[in-house]
Design a protein around this motif. Structure first.
Motif, PDB file in Angstrom:
ATOM      1  N   GLN A  49       0.828  -1.204   0.000  1.00 53.54           N
ATOM      2  CA  GLN A  49       0.000   0.000   0.000  1.00 53.54           C
ATOM      3  C   GLN A  49       0.864   1.258   0.000  1.00 53.54           C
ATOM      4  OE1 GLN A  49      -2.596  -0.366   3.386  1.00 53.54           O
ATOM      5  NE2 GLN A  49      -3.760  -2.065   2.533  1.00 53.54           N
ATOM      6  N   GLN A  92       2.477   1.741  -3.427  1.00 46.32           N
ATOM      7  CA  GLN A  92       1.575   2.332  -4.415  1.00 46.32           C
ATOM      8  C   GLN A  92       1.429   3.833  -4.206  1.00 46.32           C
ATOM      9  OE1 GLN A  92      -2.160   0.227  -4.652  1.00 46.32           O
ATOM     10  NE2 GLN A  92      -1.185  -1.760  -4.920  1.00 46.32           N
ATOM     11  N   ILE A 119       3.673  -2.257  -9.100  1.00 48.84           N
ATOM     12  CA  ILE A 119       2.810  -1.816  -8.004  1.00 48.84           C
ATOM     13  C   ILE A 119       2.250  -2.976  -7.194  1.00 48.84           C
ATOM     14  CG2 ILE A 119       2.173   0.386  -9.048  1.00 48.84           C
ATOM     15  CD1 ILE A 119      -0.439  -0.918  -9.977  1.00 48.84           C
ATOM     16  N   ASP A 120       2.432  -4.203  -7.658  1.00 52.29           N
ATOM     17  CA  ASP A 120       1.988  -5.353  -6.869  1.00 52.29           C
ATOM     18  C   ASP A 120       2.651  -6.609  -7.404  1.00 52.29           C
ATOM     19  OD1 ASP A 120       0.698  -6.819  -4.951  1.00 52.29           O
ATOM     20  OD2 ASP A 120      -1.299  -6.044  -5.392  1.00 52.29           O
ATOM     21  N   ILE A 141      -6.011  -2.555  -5.450  1.00 56.38           N
ATOM     22  CA  ILE A 141      -5.612  -1.346  -6.176  1.00 56.38           C
ATOM     23  C   ILE A 141      -6.733  -0.316  -6.176  1.00 56.38           C
ATOM     24  CG2 ILE A 141      -5.014  -0.448  -8.469  1.00 56.38           C
ATOM     25  CD1 ILE A 141      -3.530  -3.089  -8.963  1.00 56.38           C
TER      26      ILE A 141
END
Length: 283
Positions: free
Chosen positions: A81, A84, A148-149, A210
């Motif tokens: 988190q 991001q 991002i993940d 997301i």
């Protein structure tokens, strides 16, 4: 390879943005040194990185480094988190962006006990090997691309567990303890079967995370037919986002009230609307 005597300023600058996730300065320093080693060291194992590190005075033990990285109570979900949020700040005001999904095999021939490692067939290399299935998400614009993940899919042992249960089945149990043990085996098999997550399950969870964080409110999605699924598309559209994917030509789709093969529909569109198939150059 030269020894690593300090954390480079570039790594320090970026790691500082994640400082709030770690309780102790000493643990944060060790994780920062590990990140430095992952970038610079030819041997990416903890042992290989630790052997290259140099300290002012007496440094911490390799066990302490292992504890800081793998056993400390920092939350990987909170880390993602925060990541991001950091990436979103760097991507702000850079124009149209797209979130892309993909998955790949990560080979670990010498690490059979590594999380998610399993023996399977790599259709790209055309052989059986030990590997992880790694799912990734990236955000890209015309200037930069960032991860991002990332998720490592858990291995499924359903076939092996079922084979064991079939091989050890009995008509009856005279002792209560043996019956209880058998019941526990069946319950564990059922629990593992329901807890296993397919790639579709993991990508649906990824989209949910997301969109919940809303770090990229204007980014739509792109992926190939290895990721495409109805639950995934449905969730993206539920969040008022668009998606695009390639699709197999042999797949049937609902077209004007009838099920048609994709290649047949494409032939009609190419004939009736050639402008839709014109070459477009994107800058």
């Amino acid at each position: 390879m030269l020894p690593i005597v300090e954390i480079p300023s570039t790594v320090q600058k970026w790691m500082h943005k994640y400082r709030s996730l770690f309780c102790r300065d000493a643990g944060f320093d060790l994780v920062s040194r590990l990140v430095t080693g992952l970038i610079l060291s030819p041997n990416k194992t903890l042992q290989g990185i630790y052997d290259l590190l140099r300290w002012d005075g007496i440094g911490p033990s390799r066990r302490a480094m292992h504890e800081a990285v793998f056993e400390a109570e920092w939350d990987s979900e909170n880390l993602m988190q925060q990541h991001q949020t950091v990436v979103a700040q760097d991507h702000r005001n850079r124009g149209r962006e797209v979130i892309s999904f993909d998955w790949t095999f990560c080979h670990h021939e010498r690490g059979p006990a590594i999380h998610g490692n399993h023996k399977g067939f790599d259709y790209i290399e055309g052989r059986y090997c030990l590997m992880q299935t790694v799912l990734t998400a990236t955000i890209a614009n015309r200037d930069i691309i960032d991860g991002i993940d990332v998720v490592v899919q858990e291995s499924s042992y359903e076939k092996k567990e079922k084979a064991y249960l079939n091989a050890t089945v009995k008509q009856g149990y005279e002792e209560m303890e043996k019956a209880q043990n058998r019941l526990m085996e069946l319950l564990h098999y059922d629990l593992n079967r329901h807890q296993y997550k397919t790639r579709t399950d993991l990508y649906v969870e990824m989209v949910a995370r997301i969109e919940k964080e809303s770090a990229f409110p204007h980014a739509n999605y792109a992926f190939d037919n290895g990721v495409l699924s109805f639950p995934l598309a449905q969730l993206i559209e539920k969040n008022n986002k668009q998606w695009v994917s390639e699709i197999e030509i042999s797949r049937n789709i609902m077209w004007q009230g009838q099920w048609e093969r994709v290649d047949k529909v494409a032939g009609k569109l190419r004939s009736e609307h050639p402008e839709a198939f014109r070459l477009v150059r994107v800058r």
